[in-house]
Design an enzyme around this catalytic site. Structure first.
Site, short mmCIF file in Angstrom:
data_model
loop_
_atom_site.label_atom_id
_atom_site.label_comp_id
_atom_site.label_asym_id
_atom_site.label_seq_id
_atom_site.Cartn_x
_atom_site.Cartn_y
_atom_site.Cartn_z
N LYS A 19 -11.83 84.84 27.35
CA LYS A 19 -11.96 84.71 28.81
C LYS A 19 -13.44 84.72 29.22
CE LYS A 19 -11.54 87.66 32.90
NZ LYS A 19 -10.97 86.72 33.89
N CYS A 517 -6.37 86.61 33.04
CA CYS A 517 -5.63 87.60 32.28
C CYS A 517 -5.12 88.69 33.22
CB CYS A 517 -6.52 88.24 31.21
SG CYS A 517 -7.17 87.07 30.01
N HIS A 695 -6.76 77.40 42.36
CA HIS A 695 -7.08 77.59 40.96
C HIS A 695 -8.11 76.57 40.46
CE1 HIS A 695 -3.22 79.75 41.27
NE2 HIS A 695 -3.80 80.56 40.43
#
Length: 765
Positions: A19, A517, A695
């Site tokens: 990430k 996450c 997003h």
């Protein structure tokens, strides 16, 4: 000898290394080479864990830079043609454009992977796709594993599931029209894998667990007959549900092995074992790939022994599905109390459980007696713990009546009172709840948790953020405001931390999509709310403005779905316990003067069983749970809910039965396609279809939002239409957030002006 393997391992790293490397690359802070090095290091580390645990094969092909479906498209050369990428020369930057979009391109649509909280990128099927081959990433990763001395089992999404999960766009009438093109592409891949020395290929066909029509079922023999020549041994993997009704089909396919999910559907094993083909491997998925409770090894061993007696070395032991859905390693949980920590197993610990079962079946029981004893001790500890049961909660739930889950009057009567109270304009604007979670916010929360920031200092830091968010919304002239949720780490974890019956981890991270996450809590006992959770924050925010301020809660189904749920009682009972806790919060918000309360249920569709025959039972208690938490308010209190990244059209009657006054939904990535069903159904209450994708970092133009709103007007009455983004804004930066919201408000105002002008023209003419 019985073998052991897994269907996949988490790719993010125990400390979310992937990430952080991805996001640094997107910000231009590190090079592509640095990002690729991170990926290589993680793969090597995860393969080493699998080998050291005693698995017979390591899993190659489960790593993805964003998503495994997108990886498969890149491998086949099947990314949407609208991006204009040259398949064989696809760069990692191109790959991320498809996933995230840029100023020139909309990102690919994203939706839930079956009934999980993992999101995949939806393939776009057009007649001009040729599947001519693309990147070599899979083969590079295979070479890495082989160079490290590993026996690799390659994992690949199967051709029929890939076709099924995509959406038909231009020039096609059905996804299966592409079967004659996609099969030769897979044949080339499989032949190349065989040449590279791959013995086993796990080919995932999870759609076999769905209700498929004859056209799809008939495609399996055709496809797998074509794929069975010049290929590694094929292990056809199914998961998430029973394939008992597919036994005859599965037995007939020319594959070397079949994987079954025996956690979700243990009852299917006898039916599948009957007439099991001679010499075929059965991969028994008995270790739960979707929950974190320690396995009852003794019970599982007894379950497996008849199959082992029948199949011998053809029986393999495995995880039920990919371990993608659980955290990486329990060893990093240094703050958990020993009792509850002993109840849990993360991905790394599940490797050990799989191998323990393998060794016991292979006659090495003495080597694993300590593991079996420890597992039995943990099971008994959890079963007998005084922390599990709360008689007050059980008595309250038993006393609930049908009336408790109904509003005082129907929506048609409530909406007039709400309009009188709030005096909103046509096409009211709002946002979904969260605003950018800046580094400053995260540092303040961390300092407070670590005791480095005093309570009053933390309170003022969060209030300063709320003042900023409210002031920005007022400047933007948004109609219904939110407080921005600076105090919240996660929409489930935040509430779970304040409820009894929930447990938490420090590093229990799970990938939701891309670099996003989440850290799901675990529900170990009866759920109870000891005190108000959000009232003071919402009350303060409302004091700063004369405009309506929404109170923001996470709904009971999402609190359930996005947690690791206890498995010692029906999920329905746990959902209703959560609903009662939230009901108390809703009524407290109303008493505090909060007139709009949003109860988010983005996981409502996610919880739907894969088999249609099981839908009614789930939808009945899911609707009841939402209504139980929301129905205890007056008519002029407006209940909102939010849902996103799911297909809703097949459950619209139940969404309507939830009876929220306003529902906001994600629709921009599908270009308002999802909204069409609401119009055809004549959904009776207010709707806010998302007009831009949060997003993606791109800022949509006013004209784009106007076009989407006009599409919405073609299926919804003007009086029922709200204007909002697709989802919360916590992952975005402030400059793009302000720019996008400015355009959104302008689009709504232009639409109001158009409607007013039309009405005046009609009046005078």
């Amino acid at each position: 000898m019985t073998s052991a393997h897994i269907l996949g391992f988490p790719r993010i790293g125990a400390q979310r290394e992937l990430k952080f490397a991805q996001e640094a690359y997107w910000r231009g802070e590190v090079s592509e080479a640095t990002l690729r090095d991170t990926g290589s290091d993680l793969r090597a580390r995860h393969w080493a864990l699998q080998k050291q645990a005693g698995l017979d094969y390591v899993s190659v092909g489960d790593f993805a830079w964003y998503d495994q479906v997108l990886n498969t498209l890149a491998l086949l050369g099947a990314l949407p043609a609208r991006f204009g990428f040259h398949a064989a020369e696809l760069t990692l930057a191109d790959y991320y454009v498809a996933a995230r979009g840029n100023p020139q391109h909309f990102a690919m649509e994203m939706t839930k992977w079956f009934d999980t909280n993992y999101h995949y990128l939806v393939p776009e099927w057009t007649a001009d796709l040729n599947f001519d081959g693309g990147v070599n990433w899979l083969f590079d990763e295979l070479a890495e594993a082989q160079a490290l001395g590993h026996q690799a089992k390659v994992t690949l999404v199967g051709p029929l599931s890939l076709l099924y999960l995509g959406k038909v766009k231009n020039g096609l009438s059905h996804s299966l029209d592409l079967l004659p093109k996609i099969i030769p592409a897979y044949q080339k891949l499989l032949a190349r894998l065989q040449q590279a020395g791959v013995e086993w290929l796990q080919i995932d066909e999870p759609i076999l667990a769905l209700d498929l029509d004859a056209e799809w079922l008939n495609a399996f023999p055709l496809a797998y007959t074509a794929l069975s020549a010049q290929t590694p041994k094929l292990l056809l993997a199914t998961y998430f549900e029973s394939v008992k009704d597919r036994a005859e089909l599965l037995h007939s396919l020319p594959v070397a092995g079949v994987h079954l999910d025996l956690v979700r559907a243990p009852q299917q094993l006898p039916a599948l074992l009957e007439n099991w083909p001679q010499g075929r491997v059965l991969s028994a998925g008995v270790i739960d790939g979707r929950n974190i409770w320690r396995a009852d090894l003794s019970s599982l061993l007894k379950q497996l022994q008849p199959a082992h007696a029948q199949l011998g070395e053809q029986l393999w032991i495995a995880s039920s599905c990919s371990l993608l859905h659980v955290p990486v390693d329990l060893a990093y949980e240094t703050a958990l109390d020993e009792e509850s920590k002993n109840w849990l197993a993360f991905a790394t610990q599940k490797l050990t459980e799989i191998v323990a079962l393998k060794q016991a079946l292979n006659g090495n029981a003495t080597a694993v007696v300590t593991q079996f004893d420890a597992a039995e001790s943990a099971i008994l500890s959890r079963r007998n713990s005084s922390r599990i049961h709360n008689m007050m909660v059980k008595k309250r739930l038993a006393a609930v009546t049908a009336k408790d889950a109904e509003r005082h009057h129907v929506f048609a009567e409530r909406i007039g009172k709400q309009q009188q109270r709030f005096q909103l304009p046509l096409f009211p604007t709002t946002s979904i709840g969260s605003f950018p979670q800046t580094k400053t916010i995260r540092q303040a929360r961390a300092a407070y948790k670590q005791g480095r920031l005093a309570h009053l200092e933390y309170l003022e830091a969060m209030r300063a953020e709320i003042r900023l968010v409210v002031a920005q919304q007022e400047r933007l002239d948004i109609d219904v405001l939110v407080h921005g949720e600076p105090e919240r780490n996660d929409m489930v974890e935040y509430f779970g931390e304040q409820l009894w019956g929930y447990g938490f981890t420090l590093n229990g991270w799970v990938q939701s999509y891309g670099s996003r996450c989440v850290k799901p809590p675990f529900i170990y006992g009866d759920v109870y709310r000891p005190e108000a959770m959000t009232t003071s924050w919402s009350e303060y925010a409302q004091s700063l403005t004369s405009k309506p301020m929404k109170g923001m809660l996470t709904g009971p189904v999402t609190m359930l779905q996005w947690s690791f749920v206890r498995d010692d009682q029906p999920r329905e009972a746990t959902a209703l316990q959560i609903a009662l806790a939230l009901r108390d919060e809703v009524t407290d918000l109303e008493k505090a003067g909060i007139g709009m309360i949003q109860i988010d249920e983005p996981a409502f569709r996610e919880g739907l069983p894969l088999k249609r025959k099981d839908w009614a039972a789930y939808l009945d208690w899911a609707v009841r749970a939402f209504k139980l938490c929301s129905a205890g308010v007056k008519d002029d209190t407006q209940i909102h809910t939010h849902m996103c990244y799911s297909e809703f059209n097949d459950i619209l009657p139940w969404i309507a039965a939830m009876d929220a006054d306003v529902i906001t939904i994600e629709t921009s990535r599908s270009d308002m396609e999802l909204l069409e069903g609401f119009g055809e159904f004549a959904y009776p209450n207010d709707i806010g279809p998302g007009v831009y994708d949060i997003h993606s970092p791109r800022v949509p133009r006013v004209a784009e939002m106007q076009r989407l709103l006009q599409k919405a007007r073609s299926v919804l009455p003007d009086a029922r239409l709200w204007v909002n983004p697709d989802c919360g804004l916590k992952t975005r930066d402030w400059p793009e957030t302000i720019a996008a919201l400015e355009n959104m408000v302008q689009a709504a105002k232009l639409l109001r002006a158009t409607v007013t002008a039309d009405e005046e023209h009609q009046d005078c003419c």
